[in-house]
Design a protein around this motif. Structure first.
Motif, mmCIF file in Angstrom:
data_model
loop_
_atom_site.group_PDB
_atom_site.id
_atom_site.type_symbol
_atom_site.label_atom_id
_atom_site.label_comp_id
_atom_site.label_asym_id
_atom_site.label_seq_id
_atom_site.Cartn_x
_atom_site.Cartn_y
_atom_site.Cartn_z
ATOM 1 N N VAL A 391 0.723 -1.207 -0.051
ATOM 2 C CA VAL A 391 -0.014 -0.054 -0.028
ATOM 3 C C VAL A 391 0.878 1.441 0.052
ATOM 4 O O VAL A 391 0.314 2.269 -0.687
ATOM 5 C CB VAL A 391 -1.000 0.042 1.229
ATOM 6 C CG1 VAL A 391 -1.876 1.349 1.369
ATOM 7 C CG2 VAL A 391 -1.950 -1.113 1.067
ATOM 8 N N GLY A 392 2.132 1.247 0.518
ATOM 9 C CA GLY A 392 2.887 2.248 0.754
ATOM 10 C C GLY A 392 3.784 2.652 -0.430
ATOM 11 O O GLY A 392 3.489 3.294 -1.410
ATOM 12 N N CYS A 393 4.933 1.624 -0.543
ATOM 13 C CA CYS A 393 6.010 1.792 -1.587
ATOM 14 C C CYS A 393 5.421 1.373 -2.763
ATOM 15 O O CYS A 393 5.724 2.099 -3.840
ATOM 16 C CB CYS A 393 6.911 1.077 -0.940
ATOM 17 S SG CYS A 393 8.503 1.019 -2.010
ATOM 18 N N VAL A 394 4.936 0.202 -3.024
ATOM 19 C CA VAL A 394 4.537 -0.185 -4.407
ATOM 20 C C VAL A 394 3.306 0.706 -5.229
ATOM 21 O O VAL A 394 3.516 0.931 -6.236
ATOM 22 C CB VAL A 394 3.882 -1.663 -4.377
ATOM 23 C CG1 VAL A 394 3.482 -2.014 -5.659
ATOM 24 C CG2 VAL A 394 5.083 -2.769 -3.928
ATOM 25 N N TYR A 395 2.249 1.004 -4.182
ATOM 26 C CA TYR A 395 1.389 1.946 -4.886
ATOM 27 C C TYR A 395 1.863 3.442 -5.103
ATOM 28 O O TYR A 395 1.472 3.998 -5.903
ATOM 29 C CB TYR A 395 0.159 2.133 -3.774
ATOM 30 C CG TYR A 395 -0.663 0.897 -3.852
ATOM 31 C CD1 TYR A 395 -0.447 -0.329 -4.475
ATOM 32 C CD2 TYR A 395 -1.955 0.927 -3.303
ATOM 33 C CE1 TYR A 395 -1.405 -1.460 -4.440
ATOM 34 C CE2 TYR A 395 -2.840 -0.013 -3.038
ATOM 35 C CZ TYR A 395 -2.591 -1.237 -3.717
ATOM 36 O OH TYR A 395 -3.497 -2.308 -3.831
ATOM 37 N N PHE A 396 2.880 3.818 -4.386
ATOM 38 C CA PHE A 396 3.611 4.882 -4.605
ATOM 39 C C PHE A 396 4.144 4.854 -6.211
ATOM 40 O O PHE A 396 4.046 6.010 -6.984
ATOM 41 C CB PHE A 396 4.763 5.292 -3.733
ATOM 42 C CG PHE A 396 5.636 6.341 -4.119
ATOM 43 C CD1 PHE A 396 5.507 7.648 -4.121
ATOM 44 C CD2 PHE A 396 7.098 6.052 -4.740
ATOM 45 C CE1 PHE A 396 6.246 8.570 -4.738
ATOM 46 C CE2 PHE A 396 7.931 6.652 -4.942
ATOM 47 C CZ PHE A 396 7.419 8.263 -5.043
ATOM 48 N N CYS A 397 4.804 3.882 -6.216
ATOM 49 C CA CYS A 397 5.472 3.579 -7.605
ATOM 50 C C CYS A 397 4.301 3.507 -8.722
ATOM 51 O O CYS A 397 4.424 4.262 -10.118
ATOM 52 C CB CYS A 397 6.460 2.316 -7.652
ATOM 53 S SG CYS A 397 7.771 2.514 -6.601
ATOM 54 N N LEU A 398 3.241 2.688 -8.499
ATOM 55 C CA LEU A 398 2.337 2.650 -9.508
ATOM 56 C C LEU A 398 1.599 3.946 -9.823
ATOM 57 O O LEU A 398 1.050 4.195 -10.855
ATOM 58 C CB LEU A 398 1.104 1.476 -9.104
ATOM 59 C CG LEU A 398 1.917 0.070 -9.070
ATOM 60 C CD1 LEU A 398 1.011 -0.933 -8.589
ATOM 61 C CD2 LEU A 398 2.229 -0.363 -10.655
ATOM 62 N N PHE A 399 1.581 4.688 -8.576
ATOM 63 C CA PHE A 399 0.580 6.105 -8.882
ATOM 64 C C PHE A 399 1.412 7.149 -9.790
ATOM 65 O O PHE A 399 0.905 8.043 -10.245
ATOM 66 C CB PHE A 399 0.181 6.449 -7.523
ATOM 67 C CG PHE A 399 -1.148 6.320 -7.100
ATOM 68 C CD1 PHE A 399 -2.058 7.210 -7.381
ATOM 69 C CD2 PHE A 399 -1.438 5.007 -6.470
ATOM 70 C CE1 PHE A 399 -3.433 6.948 -6.844
ATOM 71 C CE2 PHE A 399 -2.561 4.753 -6.350
ATOM 72 C CZ PHE A 399 -3.737 5.818 -6.226
ATOM 73 N N GLN A 400 2.813 6.862 -10.103
ATOM 74 C CA GLN A 400 3.444 7.487 -11.094
ATOM 75 C C GLN A 400 3.052 7.496 -12.496
ATOM 76 O O GLN A 400 3.280 8.330 -12.993
ATOM 77 C CB GLN A 400 5.053 7.323 -10.801
ATOM 78 C CG GLN A 400 5.595 7.444 -9.674
ATOM 79 C CD GLN A 400 5.269 8.615 -8.800
ATOM 80 O OE1 GLN A 400 5.451 9.912 -9.378
ATOM 81 N NE2 GLN A 400 4.795 8.507 -7.716
#
Length: 495
Positions: A391-400
């Motif tokens: 939810v934190g790190c992986v979603y941060f990358c995908l939201f780019q």
């Protein structure tokens, strides 16, 4: 023949003229790189099997032929993420004076002649050169290779039939499950299964160039081709001539979201998009089936008791939902992006709503992991740490990807929609969102062990979650700087 050549020519021109063509260069390079990698991988396995099966009571090619059924099952699974339906090329021709049946015939023939059906020859040809040549010469290698190719063409049409039916009604997934389940039972339950002998005889017929074997294979391909033709003609006709249903039987308002104001409204919009549109519903169903199947196999069987497979399933179950829907972030909204852009900061609110909703959705795979925790296959800390990290790190990358996605994804058309590979950024970030966590997990465990690794992942994920408002605002500002370029891409790529 003229129609077939014209369709092939038009397909090449359509790819070059598509507005995403220049942005697909990275995806095209990555596709060729992976094709070369897997070709080398299969050549290695073919050589390995040739030497590994040699010296036993049976000839090496008899052992390999006994496993042809398993190769076909693996080929079926490999086609799932890579092979699209041929009917997706039909839409531009539906209003032209071209017979629909002839069009489907040409598309099915082109599917049978696809290079995808040749990939297994990279394993079987080296194997045959090392094992078959000594008894049957070059002729045996040639006929064996042709036979394997025909077998893959048959499997191609069998896959197309299953995929077409599953796209129309999910319960058709029972068809391949029953077929492969029945084959597995017939292979494993009897002490001396006749299916192994049948598979060996089939391969022997290919090697010796037996005319009846090849005629039987051609007849099976023709039968499967005819069934596909009939099914696709009917389904394409139904989709093209569908009548919109204006009678609403039930409306889900999700009134519990009213208390969250504008973010609640966008969460409601996201829920309705996922649960009402064909493409989204189909994706949700496939994710649910795969995740539940993996969770049950991990929890109640010993198939995936190895540490590597446990980590793979744990990470896959948490990441797959975000990978599917967030890798196309804003692409679904491309269908109505003009309406979203008419309100100030609506994109920022939409991004916050998406992040909140997909963050809550991580509870579903977490709940599915409970049986594995109860049976001692996984620890509570490992599941919670990966949920928070995703939810934190992986979603941060995908939201780019909200900044870089410029291609509209059709929400409803399945049989006649044309889908192209993603942009370079989409392929890179989507692939890295799964491969990098796997690599990070392996490195951290090698350095500090399981417990320290899970605490590190938990802290990293928590930091990204706590700072989510800041980086979501950054994504929003970068999107707004590119808004005219993105909107142009969304408009040009609409069906």
């Amino acid at each position: 023949m003229n129609l077939f050549l014209e369709l092939r020519k038009h397909g090449k021109l359509a790819n070059k003229r598509h507005p995403m063509y220049e942005k697909n260069k990275f995806g095209e390079f990555w596709m060729y790189f992976m094709a070369i990698f897997w070709a080398g991988y299969l050549i290695f396995f073919g050589t390995l099997f040739a030497f590994g099966f040699d010296g036993g009571a049976r000839e090496a090619y008899h052992v390999m032929n006994a496993g042809l059924i398993f190769v076909l099952a693996l080929d079926f699974l490999m086609r799932m993420p890579f092979q699209k339906l041929p009917t997706q090329e039909m839409k531009p021709y539906l209003l032209l004076p071209v017979k629909r049946n002839n069009l489907i015939d040409c598309l099915l023939v082109r599917s049978g002649m696809s290079s995808f059906n040749l990939i297994w020859l990279f394993m079987f040809v080296p194997f045959a050169i090392l094992t078959v040549t000594r008894f049957y010469g070059v002729t045996g290698v040639l006929t064996y290779s042709i036979g394997i190719w025909l077998l893959m063409v048959f499997n191609n049409y069998w896959y197309l039939l299953c995929r077409t039916l599953m796209g129309e009604r999910l319960w058709w997934i029972l068809l391949p499950l029953l077929v492969y389940g029945g084959i597995a039972a017939a292979l494993l339950i009897p002490d001396d299964s006749p299916l192994f002998d049948l598979s060996v005889d089939l391969g022997e017929g290919f090697i010796t160039g037996n005319a009846l074997t090849f005629l039987g294979m051609l007849a099976a391909i023709a039968a499967m081709w005819f069934v596909n033709r009939q099914v696709m003609v009917r389904l394409v006709y139904d989709e093209v001539n569908r009548v919109e249903d204006t009678k609403v039987k039930h409306v889900s308002e999700y009134k519990f979201l009213d208390r969250y104001g504008e973010i609640g409204e966008y969460m409601r919009l996201e829920l309705k998009m996922m649960l009402r549109n064909k493409v989204c519903k189909n994706g949700l169903r496939m994710i649910a089936i795969i995740t539940i199947a993996f969770s049950c196999l991990l929890s109640f069987t010993e198939v995936y008791d190895g540490t590597g497979m446990k980590d793979f399933i744990l990470i896959y179950n948490f990441i797959i939902f975000g990978m599917l829907f967030l890798s196309t972030l804003m692409s679904y909204e491309g269908n109505y992006i003009d309406g979203l852009m008419s309100r100030k900061e609506s994109i920022y609110t939409l991004l916050r709503a998406k992040y909140t909703l997909y963050g809550i959705a991580i509870l579903i795979p977490l709940i599915l992991m409970i049986p594995a925790i109860v049976t001692g296959k996984l620890s509570v800390l490992s599941c919670i740490s990966w949920a928070v990290f995703v939810v934190g790190c992986v979603y941060f990358c995908l939201f780019q990807l909200a900044v870089f996605n410029t291609k509209t994804v059709d929400l409803n058309a399945k049989m006649t929609s044309r889908q192209n590979m993603g942009t370079g950024w989409q392929n890179l970030i989507s692939g890295a969102s799964f491969l990098v966590p796997m690599l990070l997990n392996a490195v951290l465990k090698a350095l500090w062990g399981d417990t320290v690794t899970y605490w590190i992942l938990l802290v990293i994920g928590a930091l990204f979650i706590l700072t989510s408002r800041f980086w979501l605002k950054n994504v929003y500002h970068r999107f707004m700087k590119r808004r005219y370029k993105n909107m142009e891409g969304f408009r040009n790529s609409r069906q």
